[in-house]
Design a protein around this motif. Structure first.
Motif, PDB file in Angstrom:
ATOM      1  N   LEU A   1       0.859  -1.179   0.000  1.00  0.00           N
ATOM      2  CA  LEU A   1       0.000   0.000   0.000  1.00  0.00           C
ATOM      3  C   LEU A   1       0.900   1.235   0.000  1.00  0.00           C
ATOM      4  O   LEU A   1       1.819   1.338   0.814  1.00  0.00           O
ATOM      5  N   HIS A   2       0.670   2.164  -0.926  1.00  0.00           N
ATOM      6  CA  HIS A   2       1.516   3.361  -0.964  1.00  0.00           C
ATOM      7  C   HIS A   2       1.330   4.155   0.329  1.00  0.00           C
ATOM      8  O   HIS A   2       0.193   4.332   0.788  1.00  0.00           O
ATOM      9  N   PRO A   3       2.406   4.656   0.941  1.00  0.00           N
ATOM     10  CA  PRO A   3       2.277   5.378   2.209  1.00  0.00           C
ATOM     11  C   PRO A   3       1.328   6.572   2.143  1.00  0.00           C
ATOM     12  O   PRO A   3       0.592   6.831   3.096  1.00  0.00           O
ATOM     13  N   VAL A   4       1.336   7.318   1.036  1.00  0.00           N
ATOM     14  CA  VAL A   4       0.434   8.467   0.905  1.00  0.00           C
ATOM     15  C   VAL A   4      -1.014   7.997   0.881  1.00  0.00           C
ATOM     16  O   VAL A   4      -1.885   8.551   1.556  1.00  0.00           O
ATOM     17  N   THR A   5      -1.281   6.963   0.103  1.00  0.00           N
ATOM     18  CA  THR A   5      -2.632   6.404   0.041  1.00  0.00           C
ATOM     19  C   THR A   5      -3.048   5.858   1.395  1.00  0.00           C
ATOM     20  O   THR A   5      -4.169   6.098   1.864  1.00  0.00           O
ATOM     21  N   GLY A   6      -2.149   5.090   2.011  1.00  0.00           N
ATOM     22  CA  GLY A   6      -2.477   4.480   3.297  1.00  0.00           C
ATOM     23  C   GLY A   6      -2.792   5.500   4.372  1.00  0.00           C
ATOM     24  O   GLY A   6      -3.749   5.335   5.142  1.00  0.00           O
ATOM     25  N   ALA A   7      -2.005   6.571   4.430  1.00  0.00           N
ATOM     26  CA  ALA A   7      -2.240   7.597   5.453  1.00  0.00           C
ATOM     27  C   ALA A   7      -3.572   8.298   5.228  1.00  0.00           C
ATOM     28  O   ALA A   7      -4.323   8.557   6.173  1.00  0.00           O
ATOM     29  N   SER A   8      -3.879   8.601   3.969  1.00  0.00           N
ATOM     30  CA  SER A   8      -5.138   9.276   3.664  1.00  0.00           C
ATOM     31  C   SER A   8      -6.323   8.358   3.944  1.00  0.00           C
ATOM     32  O   SER A   8      -7.316   8.773   4.553  1.00  0.00           O
ATOM     33  N   ALA A   9      -6.252   7.105   3.509  1.00  0.00           N
ATOM     34  CA  ALA A   9      -7.350   6.167   3.730  1.00  0.00           C
ATOM     35  C   ALA A   9      -7.574   5.920   5.215  1.00  0.00           C
ATOM     36  O   ALA A   9      -8.714   5.850   5.690  1.00  0.00           O
ATOM     37  N   ARG A  10      -6.485   5.799   5.963  1.00  0.00           N
ATOM     38  CA  ARG A  10      -6.605   5.565   7.410  1.00  0.00           C
ATOM     39  C   ARG A  10      -7.258   6.765   8.096  1.00  0.00           C
ATOM     40  O   ARG A  10      -8.134   6.610   8.964  1.00  0.00           O
ATOM     41  N   ALA A  11      -6.851   7.960   7.696  1.00  0.00           N
ATOM     42  CA  ALA A  11      -7.443   9.164   8.293  1.00  0.00           C
ATOM     43  C   ALA A  11      -8.920   9.273   7.935  1.00  0.00           C
ATOM     44  O   ALA A  11      -9.754   9.623   8.774  1.00  0.00           O
TER      45      ALA A  11
END
Length: 347
Positions: free
Chosen positions: A144-154
């Motif tokens: 999972l791309h870190p940018v995608t993961g951080a946004s999805a998690r938030a």
């Protein structure tokens, strides 16, 4: 208009519905789907729940609507996530029970053809989330791309402001999902180049509306779910285009029609997603991809000049059919700060 309401958020350990409101592609391409489910379980701590049409191709609109109803009505389900998009979700909308959904609001995540359901939820006064489908983002090859993961998690777990950042890299060249080797490594990335600002003299804050441009064009043609222009006054428009790679002229014509309807001028700010410029049908080289993106940008600027000359625009935002991808709240608050070159969404 009254701002849509944010539904309660899930927490790790909760059950989430995994639906295919458009295409049942998990039936024929299980590798990214099963990987996405595994990541939702192992990395996000959620408990995915599949429904009768989730892994079935060719389901009727009534069958898919029934799964949407079951997911929203179940008190144990705390969020609803689309497996992927498709091209006929517009046929599901007439079969939806608005009172059932309104009485059981839940976060819905999806994009592309899921613009249909996101627009429908907006009209019901419910905030949705444009992005983070199971097969494309959660099932991304390699990791999972870190940018995608951080946004999805938030978006899934938190409430409040979230500032978008400009990734240093991106990719839009796909590899075949039917081959196991695809998922053993991440796709090669290329320099992103940052955002491009147009008329960044002011700060705009408003409720977001938009999604996939082609789907919005279909909704306009069907006169389904698009309200009178006054309903969008002061909203922040966000748009993106799909792997079908609409030309700049096609993009201009859709925006021209929105302008002729009196819609375009209602939006003081526009976030334009980084245009996907490669597909298996059109495997463009680097120069062709750059030309495709430039053609779309010119088309948007031409439409704004004709119908919304005061609208501020930001191009190449990482939303929609791109990797990494940020989740945009659909009906949530978005702040576009031109002088500071900052974009903040509220999850």
């Amino acid at each position: 208009m009254t701002a849509p309401v944010y539904p309660p958020k899930p927490k790790p350990g909760d059950r989430v519905a995994i639906l295919s409101p458009s295409s049942g592609l998990p039936a024929v391409l299980p590798l990214p789907f099963d990987l996405g489910l595994r990541r939702l379980t192992e990395e996000f701590g959620l408990k995915p729940v599949e429904y009768p049409t989730t892994r079935r191709m060719g389901c009727s609109p009534q069958e898919r609507a029934a799964d949407i109803h079951a997911a929203f009505a179940d008190p144990e389900i705390k969020a609803v996530i689309a497996s992927i998009g498709g091209d006929d979700q517009i046929t599901v909308l007439p079969h939806l029970d608005d009172e059932l959904i309104r009485a059981n609001p839940k976060p819905f995540l999806g994009f592309s053809d899921n613009t249909n359901l996101l627009t429908h939820l907006w009209n019901l006064g419910i905030v949705g989330y444009h992005g983070a489908s199971v097969m494309t983002e959660f099932g991304r090859p390699g990791a999972l791309h870190p940018v995608t993961g951080a946004s999805a998690r938030a978006a899934l777990f938190t409430s409040g402001p979230y500032e978008l950042t400009e990734p240093a890299e991106f990719n839009d060249i796909d590899r075949p999902w039917q081959e196991p080797a695809t998922f053993e490594s991440e796709a090669p990335m290329q320099p992103a180049g940052g955002w491009t600002w147009h008329r960044p003299e002011r700060v705009v804050e408003g409720v977001s509306w938009g999604g996939n441009l082609e789907i919005l064009g279909w909704l306009l043609m069907a006169d389904r779910g698009i309200r009178s222009p006054e309903a969008y006054e002061g909203c922040v428009l966000f748009l993106e285009t799909s792997e079908e790679l609409p030309s700049g002229e096609e993009v201009f014509r859709i925006l021209r029609n929105m302008g002729e309807r009196g819609l375009l001028a209602r939006f003081p700010a526009l976030l334009m997603g980084r245009a996907k410029a490669w597909s298996f049908d059109r495997p463009n080289d680097a120069a062709q991809r750059a030309a495709h993106r430039a053609g779309q940008r010119e088309a948007v600027l031409r439409a704004l000049a004709a119908y919304a000359p005061d609208t501020m625009a930001v191009f190449d935002v990482d939303l929609g059919h791109t990797d990494p991808q940020v989740v945009i709240p659909y009906g949530g608050t978005v702040r576009v700060d031109g002088p500071a070159r900052r974009i903040t969404v509220t999850y």
